[in-house]
Design a protein around this motif. Structure first.
Motif, PDB file in Angstrom:
ATOM      1  N   MET A   1      46.019  73.717 -58.483  1.00  0.00           N
ATOM      2  CA  MET A   1      46.689  73.636 -59.774  1.00  0.00           C
ATOM      3  C   MET A   1      45.747  74.026 -60.897  1.00  0.00           C
ATOM      4  O   MET A   1      44.557  73.701 -60.844  1.00  0.00           O
ATOM      5  CB  MET A   1      47.195  72.218 -60.035  1.00  0.00           C
ATOM      6  CG  MET A   1      48.316  71.744 -59.139  1.00  0.00           C
ATOM      7  SD  MET A   1      48.993  70.151 -59.693  1.00  0.00           S
ATOM      8  CE  MET A   1      47.585  69.081 -59.406  1.00  0.00           C
ATOM      9  N   ARG A   2      46.282  74.701 -61.893  1.00  0.00           N
ATOM     10  CA  ARG A   2      45.533  74.970 -63.123  1.00  0.00           C
ATOM     11  C   ARG A   2      45.878  73.876 -64.117  1.00  0.00           C
ATOM     12  O   ARG A   2      47.041  73.720 -64.502  1.00  0.00           O
ATOM     13  CB  ARG A   2      45.898  76.344 -63.688  1.00  0.00           C
ATOM     14  CG  ARG A   2      45.150  76.673 -64.985  1.00  0.00           C
ATOM     15  CD  ARG A   2      45.361  78.125 -65.388  1.00  0.00           C
ATOM     16  NE  ARG A   2      44.730  78.416 -66.654  1.00  0.00           N
ATOM     17  CZ  ARG A   2      45.389  78.579 -67.810  1.00  0.00           C
ATOM     18  NH1 ARG A   2      46.713  78.499 -67.836  1.00  0.00           N
ATOM     19  NH2 ARG A   2      44.742  78.837 -68.920  1.00  0.00           N
TER      20      ARG A   2
ATOM     21  N   LEU B   1      38.525  67.365 -60.082  1.00  0.00           N
ATOM     22  CA  LEU B   1      39.549  68.379 -59.828  1.00  0.00           C
ATOM     23  C   LEU B   1      38.953  69.611 -59.157  1.00  0.00           C
ATOM     24  O   LEU B   1      39.532  70.172 -58.224  1.00  0.00           O
ATOM     25  CB  LEU B   1      40.232  68.763 -61.135  1.00  0.00           C
ATOM     26  CG  LEU B   1      41.088  67.686 -61.796  1.00  0.00           C
ATOM     27  CD1 LEU B   1      41.543  68.142 -63.176  1.00  0.00           C
ATOM     28  CD2 LEU B   1      42.296  67.327 -60.933  1.00  0.00           C
TER      29      LEU B   1
ATOM     30  N   HIS C   1      41.082  72.499 -57.358  1.00  0.00           N
ATOM     31  CA  HIS C   1      41.932  72.848 -58.488  1.00  0.00           C
ATOM     32  C   HIS C   1      41.148  73.689 -59.499  1.00  0.00           C
ATOM     33  O   HIS C   1      39.937  73.894 -59.368  1.00  0.00           O
ATOM     34  CB  HIS C   1      42.472  71.581 -59.151  1.00  0.00           C
ATOM     35  CG  HIS C   1      43.320  70.751 -58.237  1.00  0.00           C
ATOM     36  ND1 HIS C   1      44.492  71.199 -57.696  1.00  0.00           N
ATOM     37  CD2 HIS C   1      43.129  69.481 -57.748  1.00  0.00           C
ATOM     38  CE1 HIS C   1      45.026  70.259 -56.926  1.00  0.00           C
ATOM     39  NE2 HIS C   1      44.211  69.213 -56.929  1.00  0.00           N
TER      40      HIS C   1
ATOM     41  N   SER D   1      47.640  65.078 -58.504  1.00  0.00           N
ATOM     42  CA  SER D   1      47.650  65.661 -57.162  1.00  0.00           C
ATOM     43  C   SER D   1      48.739  65.068 -56.272  1.00  0.00           C
ATOM     44  O   SER D   1      49.295  65.768 -55.415  1.00  0.00           O
ATOM     45  CB  SER D   1      46.284  65.486 -56.496  1.00  0.00           C
ATOM     46  OG  SER D   1      45.976  64.119 -56.326  1.00  0.00           O
TER      47      SER D   1
END
Length: 226
Positions: A1-2, A20, A25, A199
């Motif tokens: 994920m951004r 992260l 991520h 998450s």
């Protein structure tokens, strides 16, 4: 994920960025000072140099294009005056929410503070006469930012209200609830709360207070109800 993090050079944000990045991520920290870029890179994050007090919704939304989530971890800081409690802690959080909606980023995690709704309205107006009044302005700013986020049906928001923050090592064990007994919590555990909520997709549409406790972060967030 951004994940784009406002206040990317803060203590919680730097811990979150490392957490992260280690999980694979793509954290992006918004910072006002370009000299902070190296610290973010060390934490595994990319820096977006942007002043939240001087930008607008369209500009910020453009930087959020393609993001999966945003986190508001910014603040005026201990040395800032009462005005910046409102322009950063409140207005900056609202600006990020406006930009997230415009960019189509649904997930928003807010770092707030314990007991913010208990501020004294009579003492939370500008100018602040003393440090106690300044704290009331800060509490007001956080409370009003939280209220703005709660009303946004189009965002999958989470509002984390930690107790007194410490720099102790994280334990991964917390107590959460709509209200909890006043206590402390390591910043590392606050970062873990945010990372876990993102998450695992838990704690959506929830606002909760958090202090150190005896339940794992993952289990606590899976059961919290608002």
């Amino acid at each position: 994920m951004r994940i784009v993090i406002a206040g990317g050079h803060g203590k919680i944000a730097l811990l979150l960025e490392r957490r992260l990045a280690d999980a694979g991520h793509d954290p992006v920290g918004i910072v006002r000072n370009p000299d902070h870029t190296a610290d973010l890179e060390t934490a595994g994050a990319r820096a977006l140099v942007l002043d939240l007090e001087k930008t607008d919704v369209d500009t910020l939304a453009g930087h959020l294009d393609g993001a999966d989530a945003v986190v508001f971890a910014a603040g005026g800081g201990g040395g800032s005056g009462a005005e910046r409690k409102l322009t950063i802690d409140r207005d900056g959080a609202i600006l990020l929410a406006d930009a997230a909606e415009k960019a189509g980023v649904a997930r928003y995690v807010m770092v707030s503070a314990i007991g913010t709704d208990d501020f004294d309205p009579a003492r939370a107006e500008l100018p602040a006469a003393n440090d106690d009044d300044l704290y009331q302005v800060y509490m007001r700013a956080k409370s009003e930012a939280d209220a703005d986020l709660r009303r946004r049906d189009g965002l999958d928001w989470t509002i984390v209200r930690p107790g007194g923050l410490t720099d102790d090592a994280g334990t991964g064990q917390i107590t959460v609830g709509t209200t909890v007994e006043r206590g402390t919590i390591p910043r590392a555990d606050v970062a873990e709360i945010i990372a876990t909520a993102l998450s695992e997709g838990t704690a959506v549409k929830t606002q909760f207070e958090a202090v150190s406790g005896d339940v794992s972060v993952s289990d606590a967030l899976a059961t919290i109800k608002y």
